[in-house]
Motif scaffolding. Structure first.
Motif, PDB file in Angstrom:
ATOM      1  N   GLU A  66       3.106 -12.489  11.927  1.00  0.00           N
ATOM      2  CA  GLU A  66       4.450 -12.914  11.413  1.00  0.00           C
ATOM      3  C   GLU A  66       4.251 -12.593   9.894  1.00  0.00           C
ATOM      4  O   GLU A  66       5.264 -12.246   8.946  1.00  0.00           O
ATOM      5  CB  GLU A  66       4.910 -14.092  11.759  1.00  0.00           C
ATOM      6  CG  GLU A  66       5.367 -14.278  12.962  1.00  0.00           C
ATOM      7  CD  GLU A  66       6.093 -15.797  13.572  1.00  0.00           C
ATOM      8  OE1 GLU A  66       7.253 -15.995  13.764  1.00  0.00           O
ATOM      9  OE2 GLU A  66       5.304 -16.709  13.384  1.00  0.00           O
ATOM     10  N   PHE A  67       3.324 -12.817   9.302  1.00  0.00           N
ATOM     11  CA  PHE A  67       2.974 -12.968   7.898  1.00  0.00           C
ATOM     12  C   PHE A  67       2.823 -11.369   7.621  1.00  0.00           C
ATOM     13  O   PHE A  67       3.445 -11.189   6.615  1.00  0.00           O
ATOM     14  CB  PHE A  67       1.501 -13.681   7.542  1.00  0.00           C
ATOM     15  CG  PHE A  67       1.734 -15.139   7.351  1.00  0.00           C
ATOM     16  CD1 PHE A  67       2.215 -15.784   6.192  1.00  0.00           C
ATOM     17  CD2 PHE A  67       1.281 -16.092   8.405  1.00  0.00           C
ATOM     18  CE1 PHE A  67       2.256 -17.093   5.846  1.00  0.00           C
ATOM     19  CE2 PHE A  67       1.429 -17.329   7.983  1.00  0.00           C
ATOM     20  CZ  PHE A  67       1.747 -17.810   7.087  1.00  0.00           C
ATOM     21  N   LEU A  68       2.260 -10.652   8.333  1.00  0.00           N
ATOM     22  CA  LEU A  68       2.149  -9.208   7.888  1.00  0.00           C
ATOM     23  C   LEU A  68       3.742  -8.571   8.105  1.00  0.00           C
ATOM     24  O   LEU A  68       3.800  -7.749   7.194  1.00  0.00           O
ATOM     25  CB  LEU A  68       1.272  -8.483   8.921  1.00  0.00           C
ATOM     26  CG  LEU A  68      -0.246  -8.996   8.993  1.00  0.00           C
ATOM     27  CD1 LEU A  68      -1.188  -8.497   9.933  1.00  0.00           C
ATOM     28  CD2 LEU A  68      -0.962  -8.559   7.534  1.00  0.00           C
ATOM     29  N   ALA A  69       4.223  -9.141   9.072  1.00  0.00           N
ATOM     30  CA  ALA A  69       5.461  -8.324   8.996  1.00  0.00           C
ATOM     31  C   ALA A  69       6.385  -8.844   7.810  1.00  0.00           C
ATOM     32  O   ALA A  69       7.025  -7.998   7.338  1.00  0.00           O
ATOM     33  CB  ALA A  69       6.213  -8.888  10.414  1.00  0.00           C
ATOM     34  N   ALA A  70       6.238 -10.232   7.318  1.00  0.00           N
ATOM     35  CA  ALA A  70       6.908 -10.221   6.085  1.00  0.00           C
ATOM     36  C   ALA A  70       6.396  -9.771   4.973  1.00  0.00           C
ATOM     37  O   ALA A  70       7.265  -9.501   4.103  1.00  0.00           O
ATOM     38  CB  ALA A  70       6.782 -11.992   6.152  1.00  0.00           C
ATOM     39  N   PHE A  71       5.158  -9.486   4.917  1.00  0.00           N
ATOM     40  CA  PHE A  71       4.763  -8.813   3.743  1.00  0.00           C
ATOM     41  C   PHE A  71       5.072  -7.481   3.787  1.00  0.00           C
ATOM     42  O   PHE A  71       5.492  -6.509   2.776  1.00  0.00           O
ATOM     43  CB  PHE A  71       3.152  -8.587   3.906  1.00  0.00           C
ATOM     44  CG  PHE A  71       2.494  -9.807   3.386  1.00  0.00           C
ATOM     45  CD1 PHE A  71       3.225 -10.865   2.917  1.00  0.00           C
ATOM     46  CD2 PHE A  71       1.227 -10.428   4.114  1.00  0.00           C
ATOM     47  CE1 PHE A  71       2.582 -12.375   2.755  1.00  0.00           C
ATOM     48  CE2 PHE A  71       0.666 -11.681   3.932  1.00  0.00           C
ATOM     49  CZ  PHE A  71       1.380 -12.637   3.168  1.00  0.00           C
ATOM     50  N   LYS A  72       5.213  -6.711   4.934  1.00  0.00           N
ATOM     51  CA  LYS A  72       5.879  -5.196   5.078  1.00  0.00           C
ATOM     52  C   LYS A  72       7.151  -5.151   4.731  1.00  0.00           C
ATOM     53  O   LYS A  72       7.397  -4.015   4.071  1.00  0.00           O
ATOM     54  CB  LYS A  72       5.407  -4.841   6.481  1.00  0.00           C
ATOM     55  CG  LYS A  72       3.996  -4.620   6.771  1.00  0.00           C
ATOM     56  CD  LYS A  72       3.973  -3.825   8.122  1.00  0.00           C
ATOM     57  CE  LYS A  72       2.625  -3.533   8.635  1.00  0.00           C
ATOM     58  NZ  LYS A  72       2.482  -2.821   9.804  1.00  0.00           N
ATOM     59  N   SER A  73       7.722  -6.209   4.864  1.00  0.00           N
ATOM     60  CA  SER A  73       9.390  -5.905   4.622  1.00  0.00           C
ATOM     61  C   SER A  73       9.655  -6.514   3.269  1.00  0.00           C
ATOM     62  O   SER A  73      10.862  -6.357   2.540  1.00  0.00           O
ATOM     63  CB  SER A  73      10.239  -6.907   5.448  1.00  0.00           C
ATOM     64  OG  SER A  73       9.907  -8.273   5.446  1.00  0.00           O
ATOM     65  N   ALA A  74       8.643  -7.052   2.407  1.00  0.00           N
ATOM     66  CA  ALA A  74       8.778  -7.500   1.191  1.00  0.00           C
ATOM     67  C   ALA A  74       9.175  -6.336   0.006  1.00  0.00           C
ATOM     68  O   ALA A  74       8.822  -5.245   0.298  1.00  0.00           O
ATOM     69  CB  ALA A  74       7.694  -8.207   0.500  1.00  0.00           C
ATOM     70  N   LYS A  75      10.240  -6.774  -0.473  1.00  0.00           N
ATOM     71  CA  LYS A  75      10.851  -5.592  -1.554  1.00  0.00           C
ATOM     72  C   LYS A  75      10.234  -5.629  -2.979  1.00  0.00           C
ATOM     73  O   LYS A  75       9.888  -6.645  -3.625  1.00  0.00           O
ATOM     74  CB  LYS A  75      12.321  -6.048  -1.533  1.00  0.00           C
ATOM     75  CG  LYS A  75      13.190  -6.044  -0.466  1.00  0.00           C
ATOM     76  CD  LYS A  75      13.054  -4.796   0.285  1.00  0.00           C
ATOM     77  CE  LYS A  75      14.021  -5.062   1.608  1.00  0.00           C
ATOM     78  NZ  LYS A  75      13.953  -3.906   2.172  1.00  0.00           N
ATOM     79  N   LEU A  76       9.615  -4.277  -3.126  1.00  0.00           N
ATOM     80  CA  LEU A  76       9.059  -4.046  -4.775  1.00  0.00           C
ATOM     81  C   LEU A  76       9.981  -4.368  -5.702  1.00  0.00           C
ATOM     82  O   LEU A  76      11.055  -3.935  -5.788  1.00  0.00           O
ATOM     83  CB  LEU A  76       8.625  -2.629  -4.716  1.00  0.00           C
ATOM     84  CG  LEU A  76       7.700  -2.318  -5.966  1.00  0.00           C
ATOM     85  CD1 LEU A  76       6.523  -2.992  -5.874  1.00  0.00           C
ATOM     86  CD2 LEU A  76       7.619  -0.691  -6.170  1.00  0.00           C
ATOM     87  N   VAL A  77       9.631  -5.391  -6.705  1.00  0.00           N
ATOM     88  CA  VAL A  77      10.265  -5.517  -8.046  1.00  0.00           C
ATOM     89  C   VAL A  77       9.698  -4.940  -9.129  1.00  0.00           C
ATOM     90  O   VAL A  77       8.569  -5.105  -9.373  1.00  0.00           O
ATOM     91  CB  VAL A  77      10.344  -7.138  -7.975  1.00  0.00           C
ATOM     92  CG1 VAL A  77      11.256  -7.554  -9.211  1.00  0.00           C
ATOM     93  CG2 VAL A  77      11.036  -7.766  -6.615  1.00  0.00           C
ATOM     94  N   LYS A  78      10.468  -3.855  -9.715  1.00  0.00           N
ATOM     95  CA  LYS A  78       9.826  -3.218 -10.817  1.00  0.00           C
ATOM     96  C   LYS A  78       9.584  -4.110 -12.105  1.00  0.00           C
ATOM     97  O   LYS A  78       8.581  -3.939 -12.665  1.00  0.00           O
ATOM     98  CB  LYS A  78      10.800  -2.207 -11.014  1.00  0.00           C
ATOM     99  CG  LYS A  78      10.904  -0.994  -9.964  1.00  0.00           C
ATOM    100  CD  LYS A  78      11.803   0.146 -10.464  1.00  0.00           C
ATOM    101  CE  LYS A  78      11.797   1.341  -9.260  1.00  0.00           C
ATOM    102  NZ  LYS A  78      12.395   2.354  -9.783  1.00  0.00           N
TER     103      LYS A  78
END
Length: 345
Positions: free
Chosen positions: A56-68
Motif C-alpha cells: 500500500e505504501f509503494l502504491a501511494a508512492f507511485k501515485s504521488a504527484k511531482l511538484v515542481k
C-alpha cells in the motif's frame, strides 16, 4: 499515400515511447529504488521499524504527484518521518503532505497524504517536534519553570503530549534548549536535550525551558546535556506525568523511588485554600500522614516543599496519595497516586 503516413506513425510511436519512459523516470518508487529492498519507516534520528506489508505504501508512492516548485514544503531536516530502503531515504513532511527524495544534491518533491497508512504501522516511534500550541500550559510554565533542580513535565493532551524540560535555576544569562537526540526502544522514548548558554546576560536568575510536542503518548526518559570542563555532562532528569485535570504535581520523589523513613517532597499544587493532605501507605498500613499548605491556592499553582517521617514498611511497595476534600460536600478526593518502594537507607 500509405508510404507517406508510415513515417508519421513511427514518429508518433517513438514520441509516445519517450513520453512513457520520461514518466517512468519521475515515478518516486523507481527514482528512489524503494522496491529493491525492505521498506522501513522511522524518525530522523534513526529510530525505525520494518513495514511488513509495504504494497500500500509503494502504491501511494507511485501515485504521488511531482511538484515542481512547492512553496510551503519544509526541509528534510524538519520532516516528521523518514522511509528507508537499502541506501535510499525518502522524507515525509506530514504537515505539508510532501514526500522528498534527494539524489546528488537534487531534491524531488511529491505531493501525497499517507497519514492513514502511517497510523496502521505497529511500533512506530512518536514524532517529537520543538514547541507546542497550548496557551494554558504556556501560562502555567511561567510558574512551574521556577524550580531549583532540573525536572521534566509530560502534559497529556488528547492523543498527544507536551514535554517541558525545566533546567532549574541558573546564573543570570540567556539559554537555548536544543533537541540533541531521540531513541526509542520497547515503547520507551529517551529524549536528550542540550542546554546551551548564549551571549548576553539578563538582569535576574534564569529558568530555561525546552518544550516539545509528541505525536502520541509514550513512556518518556529525559537526559540533560551540558558542556563541562572535561566534556559533556549527562544528567538524568525525573519526569512527572500531568494528566488533564490534575491539580497536584509531585516533582520529587519520582515514580518508583525507594523511600527512606524520612522523605522530602517537592512540587506544585492548585487546590482550594492551598491545603491538602499527603498519605503514604504500603498496601497494608498508613506509614505517615501530613497536612500541607502550598504557597498559594487555586486557580494558581502554589509551591510545596516539606519533609515527612514514615513508619517502617511491612511490604516492599506502596503509594504516596495526595488528598483534598470537596468544598461542596466534604467528600474525599484522591488527587494523585504515585507508586513507590521502601527499603532505602
Amino acid at each position: 499515400m500509405r508510404g507517406r503516413k508510415w513515417p508519421l506513425f513511427l514518429t508518433a510511436l517513438l514520441a509516445l515511447s519517450i513520453f512513457a519512459t520520461g514518466c517512468g523516470a519521475k515515478d518516486l518508487v523507481s527514482l528512489a529504488g524503494l522496491d529493491q529492498a525492505d521498506l522501513y519507516v522511522g524518525d530522523r534520528f534513526g529510530n525505525k521499524v520494518k513495514i511488513e506489508n509495504p504494497d500500500e505504501f509503494l502504491a501511494a508512492f507511485k501515485s504521488a504527484k511531482l511538484v515542481k516548485d512547492p512553496k510551503d514544503a519544509r526541509s528534510e531536516i524538519e520532516a516528521e518521518y523518514v522511509f528507508y530502503s537499502g541506501e535510499s531515504k525518502v522524507y515525509y513532511d506530514a504537515q505539508g503532505k510532501y514526500l522528498m527524495f534527494i539524489e546528488k544534491g537534487k531534491k524531488s518533491v511529491y505531493s501525497a497524504n499517507i497519514d492513514t497508512l502511517l497510523a496502521q504501522v505497529s511500533g512506530l516511534p512518536p514524532v517529537i517536534t520543538p514547541g507546542f500550541q497550548d496557551e494554558e500550559i504556556a501560562g502555567w510554565l511561567k510558574t512551574l519553570a521556577q524550580v531549583e533542580q532540573p525536572v521534566a513535565l509530560l502534559f497529556e493532551r488528547g492523543d498527544q503530549a507536551i514535554l517541558a524540560v525545566l533546567a532549574g535555576q541558573r546564573p543570570q544569562g540567556e539559554y537555548n534548549m536544543n533537541l540533541e537526540n531521540v531513541s526509542y526502544s520497547n515503547g520507551e522514548l529517551t529524549v536528550d536535550v542540550r542546554l546551551v548558554p548564549t551571549e548576553g546576560s539578563g538582569e535576574t536568575v534564569a529558568y530555561p525551558v525546552g518544550s516539545f510536542t509528541l505525536s502520541k503518548h509514550a513512556d518518556v526518559n529525559v537526559r540533560l546535556i551540558e558542556t563541562g570542563a572535561s566534556g559533556d555532562d549527562l544528567t538524568r532528569v525525573p519526569v512527572s506525568v500531568v494528566e488533564e485535570g490534575q491539580n497536584i504535581i509531585l516533582l520529587r520523589p519520582e515514580r518508583g523511588s525507594i523511600l527512606t523513613e524520612r522523605v522530602r517532597m517537592t512540587g506544585f499544587a492548585r487546590v482550594f485554600e492551598a491545603s491538602f493532605i499527603v498519605e503514604v501507605e504500603d498496601g497494608h498500613n498508613v506509614l505517615g500522614i501530613k497536612q500541607v499548605m502550598a504557597s498559594e491556592g487555586a486557580p494558581g499553582w502554589g509551591r510545596f516543599d516539606f519533609w515527612m517521617d514514615l513508619e517502617s514498611a511491612t511490604s516492599p511497595y506502596g503509594t504516596i496519595i495526595f488528598v483534598t476534600y470537596s468544598a461542596k460536600d466534604g467528600s474525599r478526593i484522591e488527587e494523585l497516586k504515585v507508586p513507590v518502594g521502601f527499603g532505602g537507607k
